[in-house]
Design an enzyme around this catalytic site. Structure first.
Site, PDB file in Angstrom:
ATOM      1  N   ALA A  11       0.800  -1.225   0.000  1.00 27.67           N
ATOM      2  CA  ALA A  11       0.000   0.000   0.000  1.00 27.67           C
ATOM      3  C   ALA A  11       0.830   1.271   0.000  1.00 27.67           C
ATOM      4  O   ALA A  11       0.309   2.350  -0.301  1.00 27.67           O
ATOM      5  CB  ALA A  11      -0.945   0.005   1.196  1.00 27.67           C
ATOM      6  N   GLY A  13       5.203   3.105   0.119  1.00 29.24           N
ATOM      7  CA  GLY A  13       6.653   2.965   0.125  1.00 29.24           C
ATOM      8  C   GLY A  13       7.203   2.061  -0.955  1.00 29.24           C
ATOM      9  O   GLY A  13       6.764   2.077  -2.109  1.00 29.24           O
ATOM     10  N   LEU A  43       0.168  -9.160   9.616  1.00 31.13           N
ATOM     11  CA  LEU A  43       1.296 -10.073   9.779  1.00 31.13           C
ATOM     12  C   LEU A  43       1.855 -10.093  11.199  1.00 31.13           C
ATOM     13  O   LEU A  43       2.834 -10.795  11.459  1.00 31.13           O
ATOM     14  CB  LEU A  43       2.407  -9.715   8.789  1.00 31.13           C
ATOM     15  CG  LEU A  43       2.030  -9.869   7.316  1.00 31.13           C
ATOM     16  CD1 LEU A  43       3.233  -9.563   6.431  1.00 31.13           C
ATOM     17  CD2 LEU A  43       1.517 -11.268   7.031  1.00 31.13           C
ATOM     18  N   GLY A  72       7.015  -4.226   6.492  1.00 32.22           N
ATOM     19  CA  GLY A  72       7.865  -4.006   7.657  1.00 32.22           C
ATOM     20  C   GLY A  72       7.469  -2.776   8.437  1.00 32.22           C
ATOM     21  O   GLY A  72       6.743  -1.908   7.936  1.00 32.22           O
ATOM     22  N   SER A 112      17.680  -4.392   5.413  1.00 35.46           N
ATOM     23  CA  SER A 112      18.028  -2.974   5.569  1.00 35.46           C
ATOM     24  C   SER A 112      19.508  -2.844   5.837  1.00 35.46           C
ATOM     25  O   SER A 112      20.126  -3.745   6.404  1.00 35.46           O
ATOM     26  CB  SER A 112      17.244  -2.370   6.739  1.00 35.46           C
ATOM     27  OG  SER A 112      17.714  -1.077   7.061  1.00 35.46           O
ATOM     28  N   TYR A 154      14.597  -2.608  15.629  1.00 40.67           N
ATOM     29  CA  TYR A 154      14.525  -2.629  14.161  1.00 40.67           C
ATOM     30  C   TYR A 154      15.781  -3.238  13.551  1.00 40.67           C
ATOM     31  O   TYR A 154      15.706  -4.141  12.717  1.00 40.67           O
ATOM     32  CB  TYR A 154      14.317  -1.211  13.638  1.00 40.67           C
ATOM     33  CG  TYR A 154      14.318  -1.111  12.124  1.00 40.67           C
ATOM     34  CD1 TYR A 154      13.216  -1.508  11.386  1.00 40.67           C
ATOM     35  CD2 TYR A 154      15.437  -0.621  11.438  1.00 40.67           C
ATOM     36  CE1 TYR A 154      13.212  -1.423  10.000  1.00 40.67           C
ATOM     37  CE2 TYR A 154      15.434  -0.525  10.061  1.00 40.67           C
ATOM     38  CZ  TYR A 154      14.324  -0.931   9.347  1.00 40.67           C
ATOM     39  OH  TYR A 154      14.331  -0.862   7.975  1.00 40.67           O
TER      40      TYR A 154
END
Length: 260
Positions: A11, A13, A43, A72, A112, A154
């Protein structure tokens, strides 16, 4: 030839950019997200992950050509653990059977460059052991700790995801089944996830002090989409277990000439 793709986090990015690019190229895209997607799935939960597999199976007719496990979070919360690691693994493993009938199956996850940052060892151990209750408990501790501890969540999830890719890509279920499994590791990308971090020049300068990007600086999601599209294309038949840093040079600056 048109292919069928599943893109999570579709949806916004990077996921939105990848979905748009693939659709422009004539492919069918089954987008997955919490809203504004073909398949709505959460998720963070086991039920949501099962819904993803069931709904994608139904929408695709039982066969897909590629999976882009991109969904994410970047929040300093335990939910980031649930989505970034266990949600990504559930996506890849749950949809792997649907790749079996494809003549050129492909799978990619979004890691990342933050995977280069120091992890929380206790959380990392729990993630690599696949112990979600223990991982979530440790993440909850970090969430209520110092800002440095909370912010390590993260980076730790992305390091664990990259290591999982390395550990599993050559396995019979992936390489042995003819499925290249790889990941991308973006630097700072201008997405809704990073908008608060790059909203002012002062904030951008501070972030780039932590994430050096000497080659063209902060970039748009479309740049990641081009790489994801190639990694999941028929042309990519031999890349196996690679974490491709698309980061404007962060990896090079931080790790120098080390390749391990």
């Amino acid at each position: 030839m048109p292919r069928t793709y599943v893109v999570t986090g579709a949806a916004s990015g990077i996921g939105r950019a990848a979905s748009d690019l693939l659709a422009e190229r004539g492919h069918r895209v089954i987008g997955v997200d919490l809203h504004d997607a073909d398949v709505i799935a959460d998720l963070t939960t086991a039920d949501g992950r099962a819904d993803l597999v069931a709904k994608v199976s139904q929408a695709s007719g039982g066969t897909i050509d590629a999976v882009i496990a991109n969904a994410g979070l970047a929040t300093p919360t335990a939910k980031t653990v649930a989505v970034n690691f266990f949600g990504a693994l559930a996506t890849l493993e749950g949809l792997r059977p649907l790749l079996a009938a494809s003549p050129a199956p492909r799978a990619v996850a979004t890691a990342s460059m933050a995977s280069l940052f120091p992890p929380d060892d206790a959380l990392l151990d729990a993630l690599l052991a696949g112990d979600e209750p223990r991982a979530m408990a440790r993440a909850a501790e970090l969430e209520t700790g110092t800002p440095e501890e909370a912010n390590s969540i993260y980076a730790t999830t992305k390091r664990a995801l990259a290591r999982w890719i390395r550990r599993n890509a050559a396995a019979p279920e992936w390489a042995g089944a003819g499925i290249p499994l790889n990941a991308i590791a973006p630097g700072v990308v201008a997405t809704p996830m990073t908008q608060d971090l790059i909203g002012t020049q002062e904030a951008r300068d501070a972030l780039l002090g932590m994430v050096p990007m000497p080659l063209n600086g902060i970039f748009e999601p479309r740049d990641c989409a081009y790489l994801l599209a190639w990694l999941t294309s028929e042309e990519n038949a031999h890349l196996c277990g690679q974490v491709v840093f698309i980061d404007g040079g962060s990896d090079v600056v931080i790790r120098g000439d080390s390749t391990f």
